[in-house]
Motif scaffolding. Structure first.
Motif, PDB file in Angstrom:
ATOM      1  N   ILE A  53      21.281 -50.194  35.263  1.00  0.00           N
ATOM      2  CA  ILE A  53      20.158 -50.876  34.599  1.00  0.00           C
ATOM      3  C   ILE A  53      19.174 -49.842  34.068  1.00  0.00           C
ATOM      4  N   GLY A  54      18.817 -48.871  34.910  1.00  0.00           N
ATOM      5  CA  GLY A  54      17.920 -47.804  34.461  1.00  0.00           C
ATOM      6  C   GLY A  54      18.500 -47.021  33.295  1.00  0.00           C
ATOM      7  N   ALA A  55      19.794 -46.752  33.360  1.00  0.00           N
ATOM      8  CA  ALA A  55      20.442 -46.003  32.281  1.00  0.00           C
ATOM      9  C   ALA A  55      20.408 -46.779  30.967  1.00  0.00           C
ATOM     10  N   VAL A  56      20.691 -48.069  31.033  1.00  0.00           N
ATOM     11  CA  VAL A  56      20.701 -48.890  29.823  1.00  0.00           C
ATOM     12  C   VAL A  56      19.297 -49.010  29.233  1.00  0.00           C
ATOM     13  N   VAL A  57      18.288 -49.170  30.083  1.00  0.00           N
ATOM     14  CA  VAL A  57      16.904 -49.261  29.600  1.00  0.00           C
ATOM     15  C   VAL A  57      16.521 -47.979  28.867  1.00  0.00           C
ATOM     16  N   ALA A  58      16.889 -46.826  29.431  1.00  0.00           N
ATOM     17  CA  ALA A  58      16.569 -45.538  28.803  1.00  0.00           C
ATOM     18  C   ALA A  58      17.256 -45.397  27.450  1.00  0.00           C
ATOM     19  N   ILE A  59      18.533 -45.773  27.395  1.00  0.00           N
ATOM     20  CA  ILE A  59      19.286 -45.640  26.136  1.00  0.00           C
ATOM     21  C   ILE A  59      18.731 -46.570  25.069  1.00  0.00           C
ATOM     22  N   GLN A  60      18.466 -47.816  25.442  1.00  0.00           N
ATOM     23  CA  GLN A  60      17.940 -48.768  24.459  1.00  0.00           C
ATOM     24  C   GLN A  60      16.554 -48.356  23.971  1.00  0.00           C
ATOM     25  N   ASN A  67      10.959 -43.500  14.932  1.00  0.00           N
ATOM     26  CA  ASN A  67       9.869 -42.774  14.279  1.00  0.00           C
ATOM     27  C   ASN A  67       9.706 -41.401  14.938  1.00  0.00           C
ATOM     28  N   PRO A  68       9.834 -40.330  14.170  1.00  0.00           N
ATOM     29  CA  PRO A  68       9.732 -38.982  14.767  1.00  0.00           C
ATOM     30  C   PRO A  68       8.350 -38.662  15.316  1.00  0.00           C
ATOM     31  N   LEU A  69       7.343 -39.447  14.933  1.00  0.00           N
ATOM     32  CA  LEU A  69       5.991 -39.211  15.434  1.00  0.00           C
ATOM     33  C   LEU A  69       5.789 -39.755  16.855  1.00  0.00           C
ATOM     34  N   ILE A  70       6.686 -40.628  17.295  1.00  0.00           N
ATOM     35  CA  ILE A  70       6.575 -41.196  18.651  1.00  0.00           C
ATOM     36  C   ILE A  70       7.157 -40.198  19.643  1.00  0.00           C
ATOM     37  N   PRO A  71       6.389 -39.784  20.641  1.00  0.00           N
ATOM     38  CA  PRO A  71       6.882 -38.783  21.598  1.00  0.00           C
ATOM     39  C   PRO A  71       8.035 -39.322  22.453  1.00  0.00           C
ATOM     40  N   LYS A  72       8.983 -38.436  22.721  1.00  0.00           N
ATOM     41  CA  LYS A  72      10.155 -38.811  23.497  1.00  0.00           C
ATOM     42  C   LYS A  72       9.824 -39.138  24.958  1.00  0.00           C
ATOM     43  N   LYS A  73       8.674 -38.697  25.418  1.00  0.00           N
ATOM     44  CA  LYS A  73       8.309 -38.974  26.812  1.00  0.00           C
ATOM     45  C   LYS A  73       8.130 -40.470  27.062  1.00  0.00           C
ATOM     46  N   LEU A  74       7.988 -41.254  25.980  1.00  0.00           N
ATOM     47  CA  LEU A  74       7.877 -42.693  26.140  1.00  0.00           C
ATOM     48  C   LEU A  74       9.156 -43.312  26.697  1.00  0.00           C
ATOM     49  N   ILE A  75      10.271 -42.605  26.553  1.00  0.00           N
ATOM     50  CA  ILE A  75      11.525 -43.098  27.129  1.00  0.00           C
ATOM     51  C   ILE A  75      11.393 -43.213  28.640  1.00  0.00           C
ATOM     52  N   ALA A  76      10.854 -42.170  29.255  1.00  0.00           N
ATOM     53  CA  ALA A  76      10.664 -42.182  30.709  1.00  0.00           C
ATOM     54  C   ALA A  76       9.595 -43.188  31.105  1.00  0.00           C
TER      55      ALA A  76
END
Length: 245
Positions: A53-60, A67-76
């Motif tokens: 579940i955690g893996a799927v949430v991260a991938i989705q 948008n390249p302006l959105i920081p990738k840390k939002l995934i976590a």
């Protein structure tokens, strides 16, 4: 009126569970057995589900951050919030309504069909206390399972995000710590304690008051799963309104 009758019998059952307590040494052994059956036996499926579940949430989340302006840390950040607030306490509890709930209903229902409950009553034992009270106490350790599910779900998000090439380790750890509100854990565990009580008592009700033979045991297990899930979802809505709004 049929549902009102069931609700009334449910609360009368709870009254009976906490009256005429069985001998302490007997109850203690029953509690340890129920912990082994209901809690320890559920750890494997809980860890498996939480990780993916955690893996799927991260991938989705990663795939929707175009948008390249959105920081990738939002995934976590999104993975942490989703796992702690909803997926670990609520989604896992719905799954447990099928696994634990069906086990409780079928075990008590089989005792009803084979007249073992009647035998307990003839011996002067409060069958409600003997059968249901140990399950309630055992399920009070259920938040321990959800805590493991939270950790495993976030770890699954880390594995999928970092090793899938969506986010760096440093960005993931930064997002994981960002704007963390400890009260969200309190909220999640309050829900979990309520769910643990529902998971122990609603299936027990359906098993204890079932009528018929072996076929009806299966029907009672299905009914217990449906009603436990319905009450969990409604409780989730009410608690979210009360505790987060």
């Amino acid at each position: 009126m049929f549902y009102l009758d069931d609700i009334g019998r449910y609360f009368l059952m709870l009254k009976g569970v906490f009256s005429r307590m069985t001998k302490g040494s007997v109850i203690r052994n029953l509690i340890f057995k129920e912990i082994d059956d209901l809690i320890i036996g559920s750890l494997g499926i809980t860890v498996f589900l939480a990780f993916f579940i955690g893996a799927v949430v991260a991938i989705q989340t990663a795939l929707n951050l175009t948008n390249p302006l959105i920081p990738k840390k939002l995934i976590a950040f999104a993975s942490r919030q989703s796992v702690i607030l909803e997926f670990a306490p609520t989604f896992i509890s719905v799954i447990m309504a099928g696994k634990v709930g069906s086990f409780i209903t079928s075990s008590i229902g089989t005792m009803r069909v084979t007249e073992q409950i009647d035998a307990l009553e003839v011996m002067g034992i409060n069958s409600l206390n003997y059968l249901i009270f140990p399950k309630i106490i055992a399920m009070l350790t259920y938040p321990f399972v959800i805590a493991i599910a939270m950790f495993t779900g976030i770890f699954g998000a880390y594995v999928a995000g970092v090793y899938g090439g969506f986010v760096s380790t440093s960005d993931f750890l930064t997002g994981l710590r960002e704007e963390f509100i400890p009260y969200h854990l309190v909220y999640a565990f309050i829900k979990t304690f309520l769910y643990s009580f529902l998971l122990a008592t609603i299936p027990s009700f359906h098993g204890y008051y079932m009528k018929g033979g072996a076929l009806e045991v299966g029907k009672a297990s299905t009914s217990a799963f449906v009603w436990t899930t319905v009450v969990i979802i409604i409780s989730n809505y009410v608690l979210t309104q009360l505790l987060l709004s």
